[in-house]
Each structure stands twice: as C-alpha cells, then as structure tokens.
Motif scaffolding. Structure first.
Motif, PDB file in Angstrom:
ATOM      1  N   UNK A  10       0.831  -1.211   0.000  1.00  0.00           N
ATOM      2  CA  UNK A  10       0.000   0.000   0.000  1.00  0.00           C
ATOM      3  C   UNK A  10       0.861   1.255   0.000  1.00  0.00           C
ATOM      4  N   UNK A  11       2.115   1.103   0.469  1.00  0.00           N
ATOM      5  CA  UNK A  11       3.050   2.222   0.475  1.00  0.00           C
ATOM      6  C   UNK A  11       4.092   2.117  -0.641  1.00  0.00           C
ATOM      7  N   UNK A  12       3.966   1.100  -1.478  1.00  0.00           N
ATOM      8  CA  UNK A  12       4.894   0.938  -2.585  1.00  0.00           C
ATOM      9  C   UNK A  12       6.072   0.029  -2.308  1.00  0.00           C
ATOM     10  N   UNK A  13       6.097  -0.617  -1.153  1.00  0.00           N
ATOM     11  CA  UNK A  13       7.175  -1.550  -0.840  1.00  0.00           C
ATOM     12  C   UNK A  13       6.924  -2.885  -1.544  1.00  0.00           C
ATOM     13  N   UNK A  14       8.010  -3.579  -1.869  1.00  0.00           N
ATOM     14  CA  UNK A  14       7.867  -4.877  -2.519  1.00  0.00           C
ATOM     15  C   UNK A  14       8.587  -5.998  -1.778  1.00  0.00           C
ATOM     16  N   UNK A  15       9.068  -5.731  -0.566  1.00  0.00           N
ATOM     17  CA  UNK A  15       9.756  -6.776   0.184  1.00  0.00           C
ATOM     18  C   UNK A  15       9.625  -6.560   1.689  1.00  0.00           C
ATOM     19  N   UNK A  16       9.861  -7.649   2.387  1.00  0.00           N
ATOM     20  CA  UNK A  16       9.815  -7.651   3.848  1.00  0.00           C
ATOM     21  C   UNK A  16      10.915  -8.597   4.294  1.00  0.00           C
ATOM     22  N   UNK A  17      11.725  -8.185   5.236  1.00  0.00           N
ATOM     23  CA  UNK A  17      12.839  -9.041   5.637  1.00  0.00           C
ATOM     24  C   UNK A  17      13.141  -8.882   7.112  1.00  0.00           C
ATOM     25  N   UNK A  18      13.880  -9.840   7.639  1.00  0.00           N
ATOM     26  CA  UNK A  18      14.272  -9.810   9.054  1.00  0.00           C
ATOM     27  C   UNK A  18      15.671  -9.221   9.161  1.00  0.00           C
ATOM     28  N   UNK A  19      15.956  -8.654  10.309  1.00  0.00           N
ATOM     29  CA  UNK A  19      17.221  -7.956  10.518  1.00  0.00           C
ATOM     30  C   UNK A  19      18.418  -8.907  10.455  1.00  0.00           C
ATOM     31  N   UNK A  20      18.278 -10.094  10.986  1.00  0.00           N
ATOM     32  CA  UNK A  20      19.383 -11.040  11.023  1.00  0.00           C
ATOM     33  C   UNK A  20      19.075 -12.239  10.137  1.00  0.00           C
ATOM     34  N   UNK A  21      19.964 -13.197  10.119  1.00  0.00           N
ATOM     35  CA  UNK A  21      19.795 -14.374   9.273  1.00  0.00           C
ATOM     36  C   UNK A  21      18.558 -15.176   9.660  1.00  0.00           C
ATOM     37  N   UNK A  22      18.254 -15.226  10.937  1.00  0.00           N
ATOM     38  CA  UNK A  22      17.100 -15.975  11.421  1.00  0.00           C
ATOM     39  C   UNK A  22      16.223 -15.046  12.255  1.00  0.00           C
ATOM     40  N   UNK A  23      14.925 -15.191  12.101  1.00  0.00           N
ATOM     41  CA  UNK A  23      14.010 -14.282  12.783  1.00  0.00           C
ATOM     42  C   UNK A  23      13.363 -14.820  14.036  1.00  0.00           C
ATOM     43  N   UNK A  24      13.706 -16.053  14.436  1.00  0.00           N
ATOM     44  CA  UNK A  24      13.002 -16.637  15.589  1.00  0.00           C
ATOM     45  C   UNK A  24      13.188 -15.836  16.870  1.00  0.00           C
ATOM     46  N   UNK A  25      14.328 -15.137  17.041  1.00  0.00           N
ATOM     47  CA  UNK A  25      14.533 -14.339  18.257  1.00  0.00           C
ATOM     48  C   UNK A  25      13.489 -13.241  18.407  1.00  0.00           C
ATOM     49  N   UNK A  26      13.083 -12.644  17.299  1.00  0.00           N
ATOM     50  CA  UNK A  26      12.074 -11.578  17.342  1.00  0.00           C
ATOM     51  C   UNK A  26      10.726 -12.124  17.816  1.00  0.00           C
ATOM     52  N   UNK A  27      10.402 -13.336  17.389  1.00  0.00           N
ATOM     53  CA  UNK A  27       9.134 -13.947  17.806  1.00  0.00           C
ATOM     54  C   UNK A  27       9.212 -14.413  19.260  1.00  0.00           C
ATOM     55  N   UNK A  28      10.362 -14.915  19.675  1.00  0.00           N
ATOM     56  CA  UNK A  28      10.523 -15.378  21.060  1.00  0.00           C
ATOM     57  C   UNK A  28      10.407 -14.214  22.037  1.00  0.00           C
ATOM     58  N   UNK A  29      10.867 -13.049  21.662  1.00  0.00           N
ATOM     59  CA  UNK A  29      10.786 -11.876  22.546  1.00  0.00           C
ATOM     60  C   UNK A  29       9.349 -11.402  22.739  1.00  0.00           C
ATOM     61  N   UNK A  30       8.488 -11.710  21.800  1.00  0.00           N
ATOM     62  CA  UNK A  30       7.097 -11.279  21.891  1.00  0.00           C
ATOM     63  C   UNK A  30       6.463 -11.955  23.095  1.00  0.00           C
TER      64      UNK A  30
END
Length: 157
Positions: free
Chosen positions: A137-157
């Motif tokens: 909706x804002x013109x972006x075409x990608x989404x990515x995680x900061x590091x190689x694996x994103x499980x840490x971001x979900x575990x912190x939730x």
C-alpha cells in the motif's frame, strides 16, 4: 489470471465499495511486460513499473508484472484520496466520493529494485501478516528480518 492479479482485483473492488458502493469500477488490470523498456537493465520479474489511466472510474492499470499491477492499484487508490497510515484494520482513511471523482493518470518506474521494510525488536505472527498486507500500500515490494534468522524476534514477543 494469476493469484496476485486475482487478489489485486479483489482489493480494487473492496476499496471501491468502501469509497462508493453504488458502482463497480470498470478498470482493466493488465500485465504488459514489454510496456516499460526505459531502463537498460530492466527485468520484468524484479523491477516494478506501472501506468494508471482512469477517468470517472473507467480505464486501466497496466503493470510490468502482477506485483506491479497491485502496486499500481494502491497508488491509484492513494491518488483518489485513500490514505494508508498504519498496518492495522483501522489504519486507513477511505474517502466517500462520486464515480466522476475517481480519476488518475500516473506512470511510475521504481528507482530501486528492492524497497522493503525490516523487522527489529519483537513481533508476533499477526504483526508480520499485517505488515506484509500493509507494505504494498506504500509501494514496498519486500519484507525481511534484521538477522539471518528471525526466531529471536518472535521469542521476545
């Protein structure tokens, strides 16, 4: 018609019904990969380009690929007054306008091949899905995680 184009058509109809539920837009959505040849290194699969020609809710949105058509539809909606400001259901402003005011003439060729959003901190599955829905909706075409694996971001939730 591919899945992305079907989704795009559904989005166009959904937002037009919110804008003015008395008419269905007569906007043709097309992929025309030879339409945009202005960049020497242009690749229809990776680069986005689209052309919007709509007058009184009738016309066409042509993109270099199905993703580009989706981006073109969201740009069209923005040009006629929609405002997408947050990746949540209530994060948009949809105007109530007449068919005669649904006009847009715009051509875009993306300056960058990758235009994305990166997650940091902590997220939930719902956050990620909302962001993926919001990004084009804002013109972006990608989404990515900061590091190689994103499980840490979900575990912190």
């Amino acid at each position: 018609m591919g899945l992305v184009l079907q989704y795009t058509e559904n989005e166009l109809r959904k937002y037009h019904s919110l804008i003015n539920n008395t008419f269905i837009p007569e906007i043709k959505l097309k992929v025309q990969d030879d339409f945009f040849d202005k960049k020497p290194d242009y690749n229809k699969n990776f680069d986005d380009a689209y052309k919007i020609s709509v007058n009184s809710g009738c016309g066409e949105i042509i993109g270099s690929n199905e993703r580009s058509v989706l981006l073109g539809v969201y740009k069209y909606l923005t040009l006629i007054g929609c405002f997408f400001y947050a990746p949540v259901k209530y994060g948009e402003i949809i105007p109530h306008i007449d068919r005669k005011d649904c006009n847009a003439d715009y051509t875009a060729i993306a300056d960058a091949r990758h235009r994305g959003i990166c997650i940091e901190g902590s997220v939930s599955f719902e956050n990620v899905m909302d962001m993926i829905d919001f990004a084009p909706k804002l013109g972006f075409n990608s989404y990515f995680v900061q590091f190689r694996e994103g499980h840490n971001f979900f575990e912190r939730w």
